[in-house]
Design a protein around this motif. Structure first.
Motif, short mmCIF file in Angstrom:
data_model
loop_
_atom_site.label_atom_id
_atom_site.label_comp_id
_atom_site.label_asym_id
_atom_site.label_seq_id
_atom_site.Cartn_x
_atom_site.Cartn_y
_atom_site.Cartn_z
N ARG A 130 46.29 80.56 17.28
CA ARG A 130 46.34 79.56 16.22
C ARG A 130 45.37 78.43 16.52
NH1 ARG A 130 52.44 77.85 16.04
NH2 ARG A 130 52.10 77.97 18.29
N PRO A 131 44.77 77.83 15.51
CA PRO A 131 43.87 76.69 15.74
C PRO A 131 44.64 75.47 16.21
CG PRO A 131 44.21 77.00 13.39
CD PRO A 131 44.85 78.19 14.08
N VAL A 132 43.94 74.59 16.86
CA VAL A 132 44.54 73.34 17.29
C VAL A 132 44.72 72.42 16.09
CG1 VAL A 132 44.24 71.32 18.78
CG2 VAL A 132 43.38 73.54 19.50
N ARG A 133 45.86 71.78 16.01
CA ARG A 133 46.13 70.85 14.91
C ARG A 133 45.79 69.44 15.36
NH1 ARG A 133 51.86 68.77 12.62
NH2 ARG A 133 51.11 67.71 10.74
N LEU A 134 44.95 68.77 14.59
CA LEU A 134 44.57 67.39 14.87
C LEU A 134 45.24 66.49 13.84
CD1 LEU A 134 42.80 65.74 16.80
CD2 LEU A 134 40.94 65.94 15.14
N ILE A 135 46.09 65.59 14.31
CA ILE A 135 46.88 64.74 13.42
C ILE A 135 46.24 63.36 13.33
CG2 ILE A 135 49.14 63.71 13.01
CD1 ILE A 135 50.34 65.96 14.72
N HIS A 136 45.89 62.96 12.12
CA HIS A 136 45.31 61.63 11.90
C HIS A 136 46.41 60.58 11.95
CE1 HIS A 136 43.88 58.33 9.13
NE2 HIS A 136 42.95 58.35 10.05
N MET A 137 46.30 59.65 12.92
CA MET A 137 47.33 58.63 13.10
C MET A 137 46.95 57.29 12.49
SD MET A 137 49.84 60.14 14.56
CE MET A 137 50.88 58.83 15.21
N GLY A 138 45.69 57.15 12.07
CA GLY A 138 45.30 55.91 11.43
C GLY A 138 43.90 55.47 11.79
N ASP A 139 43.45 54.42 11.10
CA ASP A 139 42.16 53.80 11.34
C ASP A 139 42.39 52.37 11.81
OD1 ASP A 139 41.54 56.11 10.01
OD2 ASP A 139 40.36 55.15 8.43
N ILE A 140 41.51 51.91 12.68
CA ILE A 140 41.48 50.49 13.06
C ILE A 140 40.15 49.94 12.59
CG2 ILE A 140 41.61 48.82 14.95
CD1 ILE A 140 43.13 50.96 16.56
N PRO A 141 40.16 49.08 11.58
CA PRO A 141 38.89 48.65 10.98
C PRO A 141 38.09 47.72 11.89
CG PRO A 141 40.70 47.40 10.04
CD PRO A 141 41.32 48.45 10.92
N THR A 142 36.78 47.72 11.70
CA THR A 142 35.93 46.74 12.37
C THR A 142 36.39 45.34 11.98
OG1 THR A 142 34.06 48.26 12.38
CG2 THR A 142 33.57 45.92 12.61
N ASP A 143 36.59 44.49 12.98
CA ASP A 143 37.22 43.19 12.73
C ASP A 143 36.67 42.21 13.76
OD1 ASP A 143 38.93 41.00 12.40
OD2 ASP A 143 40.70 42.24 12.09
N THR A 144 36.12 41.09 13.30
CA THR A 144 35.57 40.11 14.23
C THR A 144 36.64 39.53 15.15
OG1 THR A 144 35.83 38.38 12.55
CG2 THR A 144 33.67 39.46 12.69
N ALA A 145 37.89 39.58 14.72
CA ALA A 145 38.96 39.06 15.55
C ALA A 145 39.13 39.88 16.84
CB ALA A 145 40.28 39.05 14.77
N VAL A 146 38.75 41.15 16.78
CA VAL A 146 38.88 42.00 17.97
C VAL A 146 37.96 41.50 19.08
CG1 VAL A 146 38.50 44.31 18.89
CG2 VAL A 146 39.61 44.03 16.68
N ARG A 147 36.70 41.27 18.74
CA ARG A 147 35.76 40.78 19.74
C ARG A 147 36.21 39.43 20.31
NH1 ARG A 147 30.82 41.20 21.90
NH2 ARG A 147 29.64 39.29 22.29
N ASP A 148 36.71 38.58 19.44
CA ASP A 148 37.17 37.27 19.88
C ASP A 148 38.32 37.41 20.88
OD1 ASP A 148 37.18 34.33 19.71
OD2 ASP A 148 39.12 34.60 18.73
N ALA A 149 39.27 38.30 20.58
CA ALA A 149 40.40 38.51 21.48
C ALA A 149 39.94 39.08 22.82
CB ALA A 149 41.43 39.43 20.82
#
Length: 297
Positions: free
Chosen positions: A241-260
């Motif tokens: 059987r093929p491997v199942r890849l489950i999409h758990m979500g996206d984390i958008p590009t965010d200037t707050a990430v770099r700041d943190a």
């Protein structure tokens, strides 16, 4: 995006870049890892095919989000040679896994509280002796997991990047795998390589994917679908059987990430209402529903 992705995957005639069979250690490690994953906490490896995709950032902030949902969480720095979880959390530990492994300190003394209310065990950085899976490293790491896992609801293993024997062994101890990738072609190529190795060596039937630094809504789901098509075509497990890849979500590009990151603070504490923090909270909710509530039930 599609044009870039078309170059990120191997053609039928060529193997995935960097995918070479490891010398048998992965299969043996996984056999032990399955036994470890049953009692105690739900163990999830947070890993990536390529460095620099935000894996440790995701691990730390996901831990904070899961803690906020009422779970006892431990993050174990499993990047034994190039650890940087302490930098992300702005911690200055007196005792690390290096001290525990060398008998200079007790394991209990290496468990410290992180901002966000979860526990962490940090690894020393720049320890060349931990860049290879020696019997000593293997046995000590197994002992750490066996001792600590029963005390928590979830253990996040913040692994190194790539498919070295140390990374594969760390992942083998987990019942669940969360791959962190970005939309960049090099990240997707290496994510595919890691998934292929984990499927073939560790007999993984399914893995989970979160796409970091997305620019448009739906990018991560589209990327997951394209990766799944390649897996369906080129990768099968022993079951056929093929491997199942489950999409758990996206984390958008965010200037707050770099700041943190520059402030060495958790995004979930500094700016919990920003788009990236809300996405991590949604990721925690999905993990809670799919894994932790099922386990408690």
């Amino acid at each position: 995006m599609n044009d870039a992705l078309s170059h990120a995957y191997p053609s039928p005639a060529s193997p995935a870049p960097g995918v070479a069979p490891a010398p048998g250690a992965g299969d043996r490690a996984f056999a032990e890892g399955v036994a470890l994953a049953t009692p105690g906490a739900r163990i999830m490896a947070v890993t990536s095919g390529k460095g620099g995709v935000g894996k440790t950032f995701v691990s730390a902030n996901l831990a904070a989000a899961l803690t906020r949902r009422g779970h006892r969480v431990l993050v174990l720095d499993a990047d034994l040679g190039l650890a940087n979880l302490d930098v992300v959390l702005n911690l200055h530990p007196k005792i690390t896994l290096h001290d525990v492994f060398t008998g200079k300190a007790q394991l209990e003394d290496a468990v410290i509280q992180a901002p966000g209310g979860f526990s962490v065990v940090l690894a020393g950085s720049g320890m060349v002796e931990y860049s290879r899976l020696t019997p000593t490293v293997r046995n000590e790491f197994l002992n750490v997991i066996q001792t600590l896992a029963p005390r928590y609801d979830v253990v996040l293993l913040d692994t190194g990047a790539g498919i070295s024997d140390v990374v594969l062994f760390s992942v083998s101890l987990a019942s669940e795998v969360l791959i962190v990738a970005t939309p960049e072609p090099t990240s997707l190529t290496d994510a595919y390589a890691a998934i292929k190795v984990l499927a073939t060596q560790q007999k993984r039937q399914q893995m989970r994917l979160v796409v970091n630094q997305t620019r448009r809504p739906g990018d991560g789901r589209a990327i997951t679908g394209q990766l799944q098509q390649v897996l369906d075509r080129f990768v099968t497990t022993d079951t056929g059987r093929p491997v199942r890849l489950i999409h758990m979500g996206d984390i958008p590009t965010d200037t707050a990430v770099r700041d943190a990151i520059m402030r060495r603070q958790l995004l979930m504490l500094q700016m919990p209402g920003c788009p990236a923090a809300l996405a991590i909270a949604q990721l925690a909710a999905k993990i809670d529903t799919a894994l932790l509530e099922r386990k408690s039930g």
